[in-house]
Design an enzyme around this catalytic site. Structure first.
Site, PDB file in Angstrom:
ATOM      1  N   GLU A 182       0.826  -1.210   0.000  1.00 53.38           N
ATOM      2  CA  GLU A 182       0.000   0.000   0.000  1.00 53.38           C
ATOM      3  C   GLU A 182       0.858   1.258   0.000  1.00 53.38           C
ATOM      4  O   GLU A 182       0.521   2.254  -0.658  1.00 53.38           O
ATOM      5  CB  GLU A 182      -0.936  -0.004   1.212  1.00 53.38           C
ATOM      6  N   ARG A 186       0.374   3.826  -3.202  1.00 50.29           N
ATOM      7  CA  ARG A 186      -0.305   5.080  -2.880  1.00 50.29           C
ATOM      8  C   ARG A 186       0.684   6.238  -2.693  1.00 50.29           C
ATOM      9  O   ARG A 186       0.547   7.282  -3.332  1.00 50.29           O
ATOM     10  CB  ARG A 186      -1.154   4.913  -1.616  1.00 50.29           C
ATOM     11  N   GLU A 491     -13.091   0.272  -9.632  1.00 56.77           N
ATOM     12  CA  GLU A 491     -12.736  -0.689 -10.685  1.00 56.77           C
ATOM     13  C   GLU A 491     -13.644  -0.632 -11.908  1.00 56.77           C
ATOM     14  O   GLU A 491     -13.180  -0.739 -13.051  1.00 56.77           O
ATOM     15  CB  GLU A 491     -12.698  -2.101 -10.098  1.00 56.77           C
ATOM     16  N   THR A 579      -1.541   0.768 -10.227  1.00 57.03           N
ATOM     17  CA  THR A 579      -2.802   0.191  -9.771  1.00 57.03           C
ATOM     18  C   THR A 579      -3.591   1.131  -8.871  1.00 57.03           C
ATOM     19  O   THR A 579      -4.734   0.846  -8.539  1.00 57.03           O
ATOM     20  CB  THR A 579      -2.551  -1.150  -9.056  1.00 57.03           C
TER      21      THR A 579
END
Length: 596
Positions: A182, A186, A491, A579
């Protein structure tokens, strides 16, 4: 995040076949009130009709092309698929009104966070408070994750204040454990993207390099696979308490774009080699079917027997196989080979169709021991909302790895795609349609997890049984299960953005607008709130939960903005998204891949 060790394949459930309509008709020779017709008289009647039809099709060939395209799955009328005769689009103009509505929603969210919790990792829109991931303090999750959204949307004042916070207050000297995965996608990814979009503001490269150096020790393991958590102050990696000795395949194989881009910027090979080693280990551990289990052992680099799926703990592994190939301008054939191998396996083992309307979905394979103690695999008709990235990803891959020419037209023509390219395109289109159908709820929002109907589910005898999919455990009068919530996830809109950029088909924008309107209606918290998770997508009015994930601003609203923005903003032939929706530039690498 995926577990795939399928030495033996379990029995697949066969979807129940249903008729779309009643096709019973009288036979050609059936008697009528006036008796029967002779063969000669029938010929005289039909010959002029056939001649006229032939002349009409000769003069109007598009009618026949339409029929053939429909027959092979390239239907203009349903899925925006390739067409042999459609002119190529070179520019997709913005829908200014809808784009600006998304910007207003973003401002509402960001101003609430900025007023009530600036610098905190997370925001709670109902209580209007912030929180941090650890007791040692935050690492700018929300601010850094949103920097490039501010840049892309042209919010100069808001961006300037956020940039000042990064320069003056962002610190990684935090004596606590943070997720390696993460933190990479991020914070590390957010800094790198902001560096690219700011025309190389040095503060972002400085912070990104510092963070990468603090995380590199996580890769100091016998196999080279990174440990799942990292203490940033100690510069020491650790195992998790829940799954000691293991990491998910997505966690180890979704770090590559970020570290490779930093290596390209700084010339330091250690970043590149660390994440390249991971991919070499994963390739060596390949299971016979080509899929990946969601867990992999850190000690020896072998897959652990666990679930195989494209959802949580597996999703972004497949995403980054394609994007590593794209990032370096299609120069690293090994990643193309790994991606194509995985897509063959997905088509062979995971794709299914629902009972009612034949919706295409991805199932999961669950390992079990049979009566003799042998490993078998049970096919489960479960699909996470996280899987909805996959439709757009397949369409993108079809126009890159499955293309016979470059650049491919917008929309692509059938003769521009290989056989596998057409297969992936068609599957991607169908998966996007399925994900849109999961928004057929009381709120117009999709649940976190859906199950698809199979013959063995025992629901046929019940009144109002759903024809295709349902939310498991959503009993009337009980508190909704986790599966029923909508967490502001991106998504589906990610796939809509990619599908629209690749086709120019208005229906994808229409779908995206309906989702945005549903978010506005059910998730918006007025005043100095923001947007909240909702507990049950099938409950109207919806109950809200006090949670607004950073990905709502970093991904969901960014992809919606780009869906309605013109195609020359972050063009797909120049950028690859990590992503977490952070765009990086496509580049020609100065380092050669060390394995094949």
């Amino acid at each position: 995040m995926n577990d795939a060790r399928a030495r033996k394949k379990g029995k697949k459930e066969t979807p129940k076949k249903t008729l779309a309509r009643d096709v019973s008709k009288p036979g050609r020779g059936s008697a009528t009130a006036g008796g029967t017709s002779s063969p000669f008289s029938t010929t005289l009647i039909w010959l002029p009709v056939l001649l006229a039809a032939g002349v009409y099709l000769y003069l109007n060939p598009s009618i026949l092309i339409d029929f053939l395209n429909e027959w092979i799955g390239f239907s203009e009328h349903y899925d925006g698929a390739p067409e042999a005769y459609q002119p190529t689009l070179t520019y997709l103009p913005p829908d200014v009104e809808k784009r600006d509505a998304v910007v207003e929603a973003f401002r509402h969210s960001w101003h609430a966070y900025e007023k009530n919790a600036m610098g905190d990792d997370e925001y709670h829109p109902i209580s209007q408070k912030g929180s941090n991931l650890t007791k040692a303090g935050g690492i700018g999750y929300m601010v850094v994750d949103v920097l490039d959204s501010l840049q892309i949307m042209g919010l100069k004042d808001e961006y300037s204040r956020a940039r000042d916070w990064v320069a003056e207050k962002l610190s990684f000297e935090r004596d606590d454990n943070f997720s390696t995965f993460e933190t990479t996608i991020r914070v590390f990814g957010g800094l790198l993207s902001a560096y690219h979009l700011s025309d190389h503001d040095p503060i972002y490269l400085q912070k990104a390099t510092e963070l990468a150096d603090r995380m590199l020790p996580a890769f100091d393991t016998p196999s080279g696979l990174p440990l799942p958590v990292i203490n940033l102050a100690e510069r020491q990696g650790y195992h998790t308490k829940d799954f000691p000795g293991l990491s998910s395949i997505a966690e180890v194989a979704t770090l590559q774009l970020e570290f490779r881009y930093l290596s390209q910027l700084t010339g330091r090979e250690e970043y590149w080699r660390a994440v390249e080693k991971v991919m070499e280990v994963v390739k060596r551990a390949r299971l016979p079917h080509g899929l990946a289990s969601i867990f992999i052992r850190i000690e020896d680099g072998q897959f652990d027997t666990s679930v195989i799926r494209l959802g949580s703990r597996g999703d972004s592994f497949y995403e980054y196989l394609l994007k590593q190939y794209l990032q370096t301008n299609n120069t690293e054939k090994v990643y193309r080979d790994m991606y194509e191998d995985a897509m063959d396996a997905v088509h062979a083992y995971l794709l299914q169709q629902s009972m009612g309307n034949k919706m295409t979905y991805t199932s999961e394979l669950v390992p079990e021991d049979d009566a003799n103690g042998d490993l078998t695999w049970r096919l489960t008709p479960k699909q996470d909302h996280l899987v909805c990235f996959f439709g757009g990803s397949l369409m993108l891959g079809a126009t890159r790895t499955g293309a016979l020419v470059q650049p491919v037209s917008i929309p692509p023509r059938p003769d521009e795609l290989s056989e596998k390219g057409m297969r992936d395109w068609k599957t991607g289109v169908e998966l996007v349609k399925t994900c849109m159908h999961t928004h057929d709820t009381a709120t117009g929002l999709s649940p976190e997890i859906v199950y698809f109907r199979v013959q063995s589910d025992g629901m046929d005898g019940y009144p109002n049984a759903p024809p295709d999919w349902y939310i498991k455990g959503a009993a009337v009068g009980e508190f909704p299960p986790y599966d029923a919530r909508y967490m502001l996830r991106p998504e589906t809109v990610e796939s809509l953005f990619l599908a629209y950029r690749l086709t120019g088909d208005q229906r994808y924008r229409d779908h995206g607008w309906r989702i945005f309107q549903a978010i506005e209606k059910h998730c918006r918290v007025e005043g100095n709130g923001g947007y909240a998770t909702i507990v049950n997508v099938d409950e109207n009015p919806a109950r809200q939960e006090d949670k607004m994930e950073t990905f709502f601003l970093s991904e969901t609203l960014k992809y919606l903005y780009l869906l309605f923005e013109s195609s020359d903003v972050i063009p797909l032939d120049e950028h690859v998204f990590n992503t977490e929706a952070h765009p990086f530039p496509i580049f020609k690498p100065t380092i050669r891949t060390g394995f094949s």
